[in-house]
Design a protein around this motif. Structure first.
Motif, short mmCIF file in Angstrom:
data_model
loop_
_atom_site.label_atom_id
_atom_site.label_comp_id
_atom_site.label_asym_id
_atom_site.label_seq_id
_atom_site.Cartn_x
_atom_site.Cartn_y
_atom_site.Cartn_z
N PHE A 12 0.62 -0.99 -0.42
CA PHE A 12 0.33 -0.70 -0.12
C PHE A 12 1.23 0.97 -0.27
CE2 PHE A 12 -2.37 -3.23 1.96
CZ PHE A 12 -3.59 -3.68 1.54
N GLU A 13 2.17 0.77 -0.75
CA GLU A 13 2.98 2.46 -0.47
C GLU A 13 2.77 2.76 -1.52
OE1 GLU A 13 7.35 1.12 0.34
OE2 GLU A 13 6.08 -0.73 -1.10
N GLY A 14 2.13 4.15 -0.94
CA GLY A 14 1.60 5.42 -2.23
C GLY A 14 0.04 5.54 -2.31
N SER A 15 -0.36 4.24 -1.91
CA SER A 15 -1.93 4.81 -1.44
C SER A 15 -2.69 5.34 -0.50
CB SER A 15 -2.08 3.72 -1.47
OG SER A 15 -2.29 3.40 0.52
N ALA A 16 -3.59 6.38 -1.01
CA ALA A 16 -4.10 7.00 -0.37
C ALA A 16 -4.66 6.91 1.54
CB ALA A 16 -5.61 7.22 -0.44
N ALA A 17 -4.49 5.71 1.51
CA ALA A 17 -4.10 4.29 2.70
C ALA A 17 -3.09 5.17 3.90
CB ALA A 17 -4.68 3.16 3.20
N SER B 99 -10.64 -3.43 6.03
CA SER B 99 -9.99 -3.10 5.25
C SER B 99 -8.63 -2.30 4.83
CB SER B 99 -10.37 -3.30 3.34
OG SER B 99 -11.17 -4.44 3.91
N THR B 100 -9.62 -1.11 5.21
CA THR B 100 -8.54 0.62 5.48
C THR B 100 -7.64 0.32 6.13
OG1 THR B 100 -10.24 1.50 4.11
CG2 THR B 100 -9.29 2.67 5.45
N MET B 101 -7.93 -0.32 8.16
CA MET B 101 -7.02 0.22 8.93
C MET B 101 -5.69 -1.22 8.64
SD MET B 101 -7.67 -0.78 12.90
CE MET B 101 -6.54 -0.78 13.90
N THR B 102 -6.61 -2.11 7.77
CA THR B 102 -4.93 -3.59 7.86
C THR B 102 -4.14 -2.68 6.52
OG1 THR B 102 -6.62 -4.78 7.77
CG2 THR B 102 -4.28 -5.65 6.55
N LEU C 156 -2.00 0.29 8.60
CA LEU C 156 -1.07 -0.27 8.84
C LEU C 156 0.42 -0.97 8.18
CD1 LEU C 156 -3.82 -2.45 11.96
CD2 LEU C 156 -1.76 0.03 11.99
N ARG C 157 -0.16 -1.65 7.49
CA ARG C 157 1.11 -2.55 6.37
C ARG C 157 1.71 -1.45 5.50
NH1 ARG C 157 -0.75 -7.34 3.41
NH2 ARG C 157 -1.41 -8.54 4.56
N SER C 158 0.83 -0.65 5.36
CA SER C 158 1.92 0.44 4.84
C SER C 158 3.00 1.28 5.75
CB SER C 158 0.55 1.68 4.30
OG SER C 158 0.27 2.13 4.84
N LEU C 159 2.82 1.15 6.72
CA LEU C 159 3.47 1.48 7.88
C LEU C 159 4.88 0.47 8.63
CD1 LEU C 159 1.45 3.86 10.62
CD2 LEU C 159 3.11 4.90 8.48
N GLY C 160 4.47 -0.35 7.45
CA GLY C 160 5.25 -2.11 8.16
C GLY C 160 4.73 -2.79 9.22
N ILE C 161 3.47 -2.42 9.76
CA ILE C 161 3.14 -3.08 10.67
C ILE C 161 2.11 -4.32 10.33
CG2 ILE C 161 1.45 -3.09 12.79
CD1 ILE C 161 1.85 0.37 12.99
N ASP C 162 2.55 -5.43 10.48
CA ASP C 162 1.79 -6.81 10.25
C ASP C 162 0.68 -6.85 10.71
OD1 ASP C 162 3.51 -8.00 8.51
OD2 ASP C 162 4.52 -9.24 10.29
N ALA C 163 -0.59 -6.64 9.47
CA ALA C 163 -2.16 -6.57 10.01
C ALA C 163 -2.19 -7.22 8.58
CB ALA C 163 -2.52 -5.50 9.96
N TRP D 288 -12.69 -7.85 10.82
CA TRP D 288 -12.40 -6.83 11.44
C TRP D 288 -10.52 -6.78 11.70
CZ3 TRP D 288 -15.20 -10.50 13.12
CH2 TRP D 288 -14.07 -11.83 13.54
N VAL D 289 -9.66 -6.52 12.17
CA VAL D 289 -8.05 -6.27 12.03
C VAL D 289 -7.60 -7.27 13.12
CG1 VAL D 289 -6.67 -5.49 11.64
CG2 VAL D 289 -8.96 -4.40 10.83
N GLU D 290 -6.43 -7.67 13.09
CA GLU D 290 -5.49 -8.28 14.05
C GLU D 290 -4.02 -8.38 12.90
OE1 GLU D 290 -6.53 -12.87 15.18
OE2 GLU D 290 -5.08 -12.28 13.47
N ALA D 291 -3.49 -7.19 13.99
CA ALA D 291 -2.35 -6.43 13.98
C ALA D 291 -1.25 -6.74 15.22
CB ALA D 291 -1.91 -5.41 14.26
#
Lengths: 752, 377
Positions: free
Chosen positions: A394-399, A472-475, A478-485, A513-516
């Motif tokens: 998700f690099e460069g994405s709105a998220a 989906s958005t939260m995942t 988090l993924r865009s920041l390098g956090i496993d989700a 929901w989300v798991e991180a």
């Protein structure tokens, strides 16, 4: 009533109820609606001796038409042949009701009805079928009993007993005997039901008698944003879940809403979330070791997963409908036991600790122990199962832009190269809170523009969506920041039934929901969807109808738990507890003496003996109490039955007399004025005592007014003429009675 | 008396057991709990059916009150008294009939029929009867009563057998005495010159008026009454002294040989008809059967009128019972030595089986000291 008329009425009810039971089992409302009026039309033929059956030619033509229809169905669609034959039997039985034939035909119709209902048991196991069977069984027993009586009358002699009237009191005795026999037969059925071995011989005849669960929905293997997915408005029940803590206390209220994880989706592409088939290494690169996901324990109890200091929740989960491959559980299952299946057929995915059934057999229930908040400790030898991470995306994405803005505003930071950062939990909490607060929940699905990413659409354009969009958005953030989700799909159960202590999980409670991963060995659960809106969307029906529906559901849960789901484990539990109770009881009767009484002091031995005596006396009192209680209950039941019997006999006599004695019937009708008079007095607070004669009662109206007493006496005199003089009153006397009654009523009203 | 329940296999029960077994197998195969329930219910039905009907049967006592004899071809009525001794169970749909055991010999004589106890309340009793068509003359023994039921569900047929010996009779078949030819009728009516009625003279007191039958003397026709009624009416007078009539039954076919069974049966039936006719005419009948050594002297009626008629019918019944008991297999050819067996001055009607394949007229003889005169009608 003549015996043949009784037989026809019994057949009428037996066939009618049997057909409706079949319709319930097949869930065939159309057939039920069509059959009911036809059945009712047969009433005059069935209930009346003079009822005219249809001409034989007409019956034959209809039967021929039905036969042609079923043959045509067999040719056109052979797969529906069994259903067509069943419907054929239904119509054939209804047709039999319009016919007047010999007892052999009645026996055939009854046998068809029984077979139809037995066939229903092969196609469904719903609670309503059980209710239908409860109604049908007494009707069938009664019908068969009457038939036997009739058949014996026909077999004996030259049939001279056939047309003889049934002796008075016979049906009363027959009802009691039939009720007793029916209850006893059902008692035997319960005993057999409890004692028949479960789990043996399953499948040795193939699919004979196997009732396949109706698949409603379940958890989809992938989520397509903007197209389809978890969203459903169906109230169909999917699961029943009872949650208890380590002490066995029900904690349903405390864990509400209950998140039941079924599947994790970790790969996103083109607006779709699905489960990755790829294994990753510690740097988030595709691993070359295996494309298969590692499996930790194969359905066996694995105590090594337990982490000290964290609560353990036991979940007894029962499938009601739907897909039974995925086995939803609370997060971080540490142990599981399928209740009625081979444990080896259940697998646990080490990657995300989700359970699934690989046996292909219908799993009905299972028990899982979970530690939702505990860090994860994989079993020995599989430590490397944790040593992996998802590739950054998700690099460069709105998220990503939004994620960076929000952590900047919060004064937090995240190094994307780190596996796990120190602020990851705070970041996840921040995203969760802000998504809940700043975005709207809606079930209105909006399709994205062509080429538009659904997550971007949600973040920039609509700012509203359902749980899939939030998760989906939260995942993605988090993924865009390098956090496993990862996105988790399953159910958010909110419908807790206090009566049964169980959550009823419906299809419309499916949720995402989300798991991180906020610690190296710890995955936490986050739900970014607005909780209030989710609760509203997931809530069950409300109002009076909903109350009734909940009550029915509670009964249904009982039905499923104790009848349909009575498996080997439940059988062992039920019988085991009784065995232990029996053992305790007999041990109480004959206490075991100390092994070496020689070593004990006299005082101890005396104490032991006294304790034994006390136990024995206590047991004797218990037994005596039971015997007396059972005897008392039996006497009470007999008295009650006798009273009921007398009541029904008296009523029947009255009806018979009214029916066969026209003069008596006329007198009874004329005496209506006296019944209204008594009712008026009763309502005015002057009920007649059992030992008070009507005349004395009328004279006692002097306390109201002298005129009322005089009118009452005159009215009672008229009644006496009618009742005891056996004289019919003339028109003038009846009019006089009405006048007197009117005056008495107004006097009573004015006195009040 | 210890009664034992018996269970009988019958097709509905077999079908039921097969279906129950299939239900059990289906339940095991599918682990479908509804099928387990249905299987339990089927077993429960089987068990309860046995218990209920067994308890009903064990509470029932049946006593045979007696057997009413009837002529061959007409129903013999067996009367029973049934008592429900149970305090709890009513009786339903219990069939009562005769069992072919305990020395029963009714098979050749009657076709057994059952009767039904449709309902009998606890601690109550009732009387029933079964009309069994009779097939053959003779004495028979009822050995045991069989009580059967399939109630309540028709799955198992249960029965108990209560041994009780009762004797019954099938009388010789009924022959219309009016079909006897005119001469015999006249002889029986005492119009024959040899009749002792003729010697004794008819009484003056009127006994009864009756329809004319062939053989009645024209002198006894009541012409005025006949004219009024439009048919011949005969006046019967009170005999001054009861007449005695012997009926001798000759069962030999000729020289020292017995006649055929059919001929003998016909002769016996005819003899019974003659005895009935003699009784009707007010005379006292006697019976002589040399082949079996049977000799029953005519008993004079001591009472007149209705009471006398009763006595005479008892005598008739006694003679017909003896005829019913006549066992042809034990009969031996014997000479019709009427004079020495009966004595002088007796009026005798001889019924012979020699030429009888169907009932044919008897001959009438009159014995006199030293010889006997046969009058063939």
């Amino acid at each position: 009533m003549r015996l043949d008329a009784k037989l026809r009425s019994a057949l009428f009810w037996m066939i009618g109820i049997g057909v409706q039971v079949y319709c319930i089992a097949e869930a065939n409302v159309t057939l039920s609606m069509l059959a009911a009026p036809v059945w009712l039309l047969a009433w005059p033929v069935s209930m009346s001796v003079k009822g005219r059956p249809l001409p034989k030619l007409v019956l034959g033509l209809i039967a021929l038409g039905l036969t042609i229809r079923v043959l045509a169905a067999a040719i056109v669609s052979p797969e529906d042949f069994v259903a067509a034959v069943s419907r054929y039997i239904v119509w054939l039985q209804l047709l039999k009701l319009f016919d007047r034939r010999e007892p052999g035909d009645v026996a055939q119709a009854m046998a068809l009805s029984v077979f139809l209902v037995l066939g229903s048991c092969l196609t469904s196991n719903s609670m309503w079928l059980g209710v239908g069977l409860l109604v049908y069984t007494p009707a069938a027993l009664w019908g068969i009993t009457i038939y036997q009586l009739y058949a014996e009358a026909l077999r004996t002699g030259d049939g001279e007993f056939r047309d003889r009237p049934v002796p008075p009191g016979a049906f009363s005795h027959l009802r009691r005997l039939g009720a007793g026999a029916g209850v006893a037969a059902m008692g035997v059925a319960v005993v057999v039901f409890l004692l028949m071995p479960r789990g043996y011989g399953e499948g040795f005849l193939g699919d004979v008698g196997v009732v396949e669960p109706v698949s409603v929905s379940g958890v989809p293997e992938e989520v397509r944003l903007g197209e389809s997915g978890l969203i459903s408005t169906s109230f169909a029940e999917v699961l029943s879940v009872v949650v208890t803590d380590e002490q066995g206390r029900n904690v349903g209220e405390l864990v509400k809403p209950l998140y039941l994880k079924a599947l994790t989706l970790d790969e996103y592409a083109n607006g779709r979330w699905r489960q990755s088939r790829q294994l990753y290494n510690a740097r988030g690169r595709a691993s070359a070791r295996s494309h298969e996901r590692p499996l930790v324990f194969h359905g066996v109890t694995d105590e090594s997963n337990v982490v000290e200091g964290y609560p353990v929740y036991e979940q007894r989960i029962r499938f009601l409908t739907g897909d039974r491959t995925r086995m939803p559980t609370m997060n971080r299952a540490i142990r599981m036991e399928p209740d009625d299946d081979d444990p080896r057929s259940v697998r646990v995915n080490a990657h995300d600790i989700t359970l699934f059934n690989v046996s292909g057999l219908a799993l009905s229930s299972y028990t899982v122990w979970s530690q939702p908040d505990a860090p994860r400790v994989p079993p020995e030898g599989l430590r490397d199962a944790l040593d992996w991470r998802y590739p950054r995306g998700f690099e460069g994405s709105a998220a990503q832009r939004l994620a960076q803005r929000w952590i900047g505003e919060a004064g937090l930071s995240r190094d994307p190269d780190l596996w796990v950062g120190p602020d990851d939990h705070e970041i996840a909490r921040l995203f969760e809170a802000r998504l809940q607060k700043e975005f709207d929940y809606t079930l209105e699905m909006i399709a994205p523009e062509p080429g538009e990413d659904p997550i971007d659409m949600f973040l920039t354009r609509t700012k509203a969506g359902h749980c899939e969009y939030f998760a989906s958005t939260m995942t993605a953030m988090l993924r865009s920041l390098g956090i496993d989700a990862r996105v988790v799909t399953g159910y958010a159960a909110t419908e807790y039934n206090e009566t049964t202590g169980a959550f009823l999980v419906r299809e419309n409670q499916s949720h995402a929901w989300v798991e991180a991963r906020t610690e190296p060995d710890r995955w936490r659960t986050y739900d970014p969807s607005p909780s209030a809106e989710v609760a509203t969307a997931h809530q069950g029906p409300s109002g009076l109808v909903a109350f009734a529906r909940r009550a029915i559901k509670a009964a249904n849960a009982f039905w499923i738990d104790h009848i349909v789901g009575f498996d080997r484990n439940r059988q062992a539990q039920a019988l085991g507890s009784q065995r232990s109770r029996l053992r305790a009881f007999f041990e109480g009767l004959w206490p075991t003496p100390p092994e070496s009484p020689q070593g004990e002091s006299d005082e101890q031995i005396n104490e032991f003996r006294a304790a034994g005596t006390r136990t024995l006396i206590g047991a004797a009192i218990q037994v005596a109490g039971l015997v007396v209680g059972a005897f008392g209950l039996s006497v009470a039941l007999i008295i009650l039955m006798r009273r009921l019997d007398l009541f029904f006999e008296a009523r029947q006599r009255r009806h018979e007399r009214l029916r066969h004695d026209p003069e008596h019937a006329l007198r009874h009708r004329q005496a209506a004025f006296f019944r209204r008079y008594q009712k008026a007095l009763r309502r005015a607070g002057h009920p007649r005592g059992v030992s008070t004669t009507p005349m004395a009662h009328a004279l006692a109206l002097g306390s109201v007014s002298g005129d009322a007493a005089r009118d009452g006496a005159a009215l009672t005199a008229l009644y006496y003429r009618l009742r005891f003089g056996q004289v019919l009153l003339g028109e003038e006397e009846l009019e006089q009675a009405e006048r007197l009654l009117g005056r008495i009523t107004s006097a009573l009203r004015s006195a009040r | 008396m210890i009664l034992r329940r018996r269970y009988h296999v019958h097709p509905p029960g077999i079908v039921y057991c097969i279906i129950t077994t299939l239900l059990g197998l289906g339940a095991l195969n599918s682990q479908n709990n509804l099928l387990f329930g249905a299987f339990g219910l089927a077993l429960g039905g089987l068990l309860i059916s046995g218990i209920v009907s067994g308890a009903m049967l064990m509470g029932l006592r049946v006593t045979r009150l007696g057997v009413e004899p009837a002529p061959e071809g007409e129903p013999v009525v067996i009367r029973y008294e049934v008592e429900n001794r149970s305090r709890i169970y009513p009786i339903f749909a219990v069939r009562i009939g005769e069992h072919r055991s305990h020395g029963a010999t009714f098979q050749r004589h009657i076709e057994p029929r059952e009767t039904l106890v449709m309902h009998l309340a606890p601690r109550s009793r009732a009387r029933l009867s079964a009309a069994c068509p009779s097939e053959r003359r003779g004495e028979f023994t009822l050995g045991a009563t069989q009580i059967t039921t399939r109630f309540p569900f028709g799955i198992i047929r249960k029965s108990i057998i209560i041994p009780e010996h009762t004797l019954g009779l099938v009388h010789p078949r009924r022959v219309d005495a009016r079909r006897l030819n005119e001469a015999v009728g006249r002889a029986l009516a005492g119009e024959d010159p040899c009749s002792d009625r003729q010697w004794q003279g008819a009484g003056l007191d009127l006994l009864a008026l009756r329809e004319y039958t062939p053989g009645d003397s024209p002198r006894r026709i009541a012409w005025r009454v006949s004219a009024r009624l439009g048919e011949l009416i005969v006046r019967d007078s009170q005999p001054t002294k009861p007449a005695r009539r012997w009926v001798a039954l000759d069962l030999t076919a000729g020289d020292s040989a017995m006649a055929g069974d059919d001929a003998c049966e016909n002769a016996i039936a005819l003899t019974a008809a003659v005895i009935a006719r003699i009784t009707t005419s007010g005379a006292a009948p006697g019976l002589l059967v040399p082949a079996s050594g049977l000799r029953i002297a005519p008993t004079p009626a001591t009472l007149q009128g209705v009471a006398g008629a009763t006595t005479e019918h008892a005598k008739e019944r006694e003679l017909i019972d003896e005829l019913a008991r006549l066992d042809l297999s034990r009969c031996r050819p014997a000479p019709m030595d009427i004079g020495s067996r009966i004595g002088p001055n007796a009026s005798v009607v001889v019924v012979s089986a020699r030429t009888l394949t169907t009932p044919t007229p008897p001959r009438q003889q009159r014995t006199s000291p030293g010889n006997s005169e046969a009058v063939t009608a």
